[in-house]
Design an enzyme around this catalytic site. Structure first.
Site, short mmCIF file in Angstrom:
data_model
loop_
_atom_site.label_atom_id
_atom_site.label_comp_id
_atom_site.label_asym_id
_atom_site.label_seq_id
_atom_site.Cartn_x
_atom_site.Cartn_y
_atom_site.Cartn_z
N GLU A 96 36.14 50.71 47.36
CA GLU A 96 35.29 50.02 46.39
C GLU A 96 34.13 50.90 45.93
O GLU A 96 33.48 50.60 44.93
CB GLU A 96 34.73 48.73 46.97
CG GLU A 96 33.73 48.90 48.09
CD GLU A 96 33.18 47.56 48.56
OE1 GLU A 96 31.96 47.36 48.40
OE2 GLU A 96 33.96 46.73 49.05
N GLU B 136 49.98 34.68 38.64
CA GLU B 136 50.43 33.32 38.40
C GLU B 136 50.64 33.00 36.92
O GLU B 136 51.19 31.96 36.58
CB GLU B 136 49.44 32.34 39.02
CG GLU B 136 49.45 32.37 40.54
CD GLU B 136 48.45 31.42 41.17
OE1 GLU B 136 47.49 31.02 40.48
OE2 GLU B 136 48.63 31.07 42.35
#
Length: 298
Positions: free
Chosen positions: A115, A84
């Site tokens: 992960e 963004e």
């Protein structure tokens, strides 16, 4: 090391043990009540957040970049914040980089085991040319995600600024970081579902880190998004209103200025100083893009 089930994010919430037996309205009341404390947990970390914002801004001004790294919800929130920044502040897409364990495919799909790979956390930074001048924000609600810890270890080895964002005080992520930000939101409404309160806290902190750094580096004028890219109808309308608000002209004149320049900051300098488009651009270039400095307002 604390056992996983003893982590603050994994403890059962005392008020939600019967949440599946409540009416829908009662269920939502319980969730909303739990969420109200999230902002307070973030507020308690403002000193550390401010320290991180100043450190990030200093490095951005010296040519460094901002990296987020995380897995699952944490990784997705980092990628979201990074994605963004270009449309909001008109910065290069490579200035703020979001990395998620398992790569872009993990944005929509669970990648089992990704992960747990500490080596890959470091490798992903290397692939993006991470350097000592950059900043790494390692995001892990539990504070112990190996992918994040591997990335942070590599960043520390280079001498970069490392920020650890977790929701567990004294976590490994916090201990590895030069700046530890730890909004301790407590147990989740659904035990262990850190996309809830921990995710909300993480989003609030990331908003502050990126927005604060962009404000400090001159990407905002007052509270106006003067670096916005007018790339669609909505953003052109917003850009027009920003020009009008900053200069005091009506929206017809503001729209004409935007059409002539294609850029909000140039339009504002032209109008406020009564200069040509070329002169306005020169003033902005000399001020390194800082609108307030280009206007001579300090």
């Amino acid at each position: 090391m604390m056992k996983f089930e003893q982590l603050l994010t994994e403890i059962r919430h005392p008020d939600t043990g019967r949440i599946d037996q409540l009416s829908t309205r009662e269920m939502l009341e319980v969730i909303n009540a739990a969420d109200r404390s999230v902002a307070d947990a973030v507020h308690a970390e403002l000193d550390r957040i401010a320290q991180a914002v100043d450190g990030i801004a200093e490095r951005l001004e010296q040519g460094g970049r901002l990296f987020y790294t995380g897995a699952g919800t944490s990784g997705r929130l980092g990628v979201l914040d990074a994605s963004e920044c270009p449309p909001t502040f008109n910065v290069d897409p490579g200035l703020v980089v979001g990395l998620i364990a398992g790569g872009d495919h993990a944005l929509r799909h669970s990648i089992e085991g990704a992960e747990d790979d500490a080596r890959q956390g470091a490798e992903d930074l290397k692939e993006h040319g991470f350097q000592a001048a950059d900043t790494l924000v390692g995001i892990a609600a539990s504070g112990r995600t190996p992918y994040v810890l591997g990335a942070m270890a590599y960043a520390n080895q280079l001498g970069a600024l490392t920020v650890g964002l977790s929701c567990v005080p004294g976590s490994a992520v916090g201990c590895q970081a030069k700046i530890a930000i730890t909004p301790a939101v407590g147990p989740e409404v659904i035990t262990g579902s850190t996309r809830l309160r921990a995710g909300t806290a993480t989003k609030l902190v990331l908003n502050m880190l990126s927005t604060g750094a962009m404000i400090r580096t001159g990407m905002v004028y007052g509270n106006l998004m003067v670096n916005v890219q007018p790339t669609n109808v909505k953003l052109k309308d917003r850009a027009t209103r920003i020009i009008a608000a900053a200069t005091g002209v009506d929206e017809t004149r503001a729209a004409a200025l935007l059409a002539e320049t294609g850029e909000v900051r140039v339009a504002i300098v032209m109008q406020k100083l009564g200069v040509t488009r070329e002169q306005a651009q020169q003033r902005l270039d000399a001020a390194h893009g800082r609108l307030r400095a280009a206007l001579g307002e300090g």
